[in-house]
Design an enzyme around this catalytic site. Structure first.
Site, PDB file in Angstrom:
ATOM      1  N   LYS A  29      35.292  -6.974  25.530  1.00 33.22           N
ATOM      2  CA  LYS A  29      34.912  -8.383  25.652  1.00 33.22           C
ATOM      3  C   LYS A  29      35.161  -9.143  24.344  1.00 33.22           C
ATOM      4  O   LYS A  29      35.731 -10.240  24.358  1.00 33.22           O
ATOM      5  CB  LYS A  29      33.432  -8.505  26.046  1.00 33.22           C
ATOM      6  CG  LYS A  29      32.991  -9.943  26.297  1.00 33.22           C
ATOM      7  CD  LYS A  29      31.512 -10.016  26.634  1.00 33.22           C
ATOM      8  CE  LYS A  29      30.649  -9.812  25.409  1.00 33.22           C
ATOM      9  NZ  LYS A  29      29.213 -10.053  25.672  1.00 33.22           N
TER      10      LYS A  29
ATOM     11  N   ASP B  83      31.495 -11.914  30.341  1.00 30.18           N
ATOM     12  CA  ASP B  83      30.122 -11.646  29.918  1.00 30.18           C
ATOM     13  C   ASP B  83      29.215 -11.701  31.145  1.00 30.18           C
ATOM     14  O   ASP B  83      29.693 -11.751  32.280  1.00 30.18           O
ATOM     15  CB  ASP B  83      29.682 -12.635  28.833  1.00 30.18           C
ATOM     16  CG  ASP B  83      29.606 -14.069  29.362  1.00 30.18           C
ATOM     17  OD1 ASP B  83      30.023 -14.323  30.515  1.00 30.18           O
ATOM     18  OD2 ASP B  83      29.116 -14.933  28.620  1.00 30.18           O
TER      19      ASP B  83
END
Length: 209
Positions: free
Chosen positions: A120, A138
């Site tokens: 991420k 997320d």
């Protein structure tokens, strides 16, 4: 969700906010990298408060490394998991200096090899700094993808892959930011603000009000 609906969703996002970006405050790729590492399980607001104290003192790999873990902790101890994050940040700075001449690399493998940097975080840097069409999924984007029908999946990687496949190419560079902002402020976890939602009529959420 039909392609025409996805096209309309992102057209509306773009019309509302033509130039979206992260809410983390930074002035260099390195500052953003540190901010994103610190933001894991923390709010952008909290990270910005910490980096507002840290960056005027130390905002390069060399100056943060010189602080050491114990010197860094007082700047970031208001952020969750600050001890482990201090360790990651110091290790990250050392690796940038030793392997990348102090520069933030622009490829996924090198980024993910850095302490504290996962997929991420790498996606955020690749997209925001290097303008690559990546999707940093997320909790907000994972929820949004499944709730709206834009991209359903049981894992973060499932949703990431489907978003990259389903979002029209003209919107890919900015889609990450539009989705995060929409999930953060409108399509919230406990009580989505359907009455304020600009894509209310296009969303597949069965419980929408």
């Amino acid at each position: 969700m039909k392609p025409a609906a996805r096209q309309e969703i992102f057209t509306r996002f773009r019309d509302l906010n033509p130039h979206p970006t992260t809410e983390l405050v930074y002035k260099s790729p390195f500052e953003l990298l540190i901010a994103v590492v610190l933001s894991a399980q923390a709010t952008d607001v909290g990270v910005n408060k910490a980096t507002a104290k840290l960056f005027p003192i130390a905002n390069t790999p060399e100056t943060i490394l010189a602080l050491g873990e114990e010197g860094l902790i007082p700047f970031i101890n208001t952020i969750g998991l600050f001890r482990s994050k201090a360790k990651h940040v110091i290790g990250l700075c050392a690796m940038l200096i030793n392997k990348h001449n102090g520069q933030v690399p622009d490829d996924r493998a090198s980024l993910e090899a850095l302490p504290g940097v996962g997929r991420k975080t790498a996606n955020v840097i690749l997209n925001t700094v290097f303008r690559q069409p990546t999707m940093a999924v997320d909790t907000h984007i994972f929820r949004l993808g499944n709730r709206t029908g834009l991209a359903t999946g049981k894992t973060v990687l499932d949703v990431e892959k489907k978003l990259l496949k389903n979002i029209p190419k003209e919107f890919l560079l900015d889609a990450h930011h539009w989705l995060i902002l929409h999930g953060r402020y409108v399509c919230q976890a406990r009580k989505p603000k359907c009455g304020e939602c600009i894509i209310h009529d296009l969303c597949d959420y069965k419980a929408k009000s």
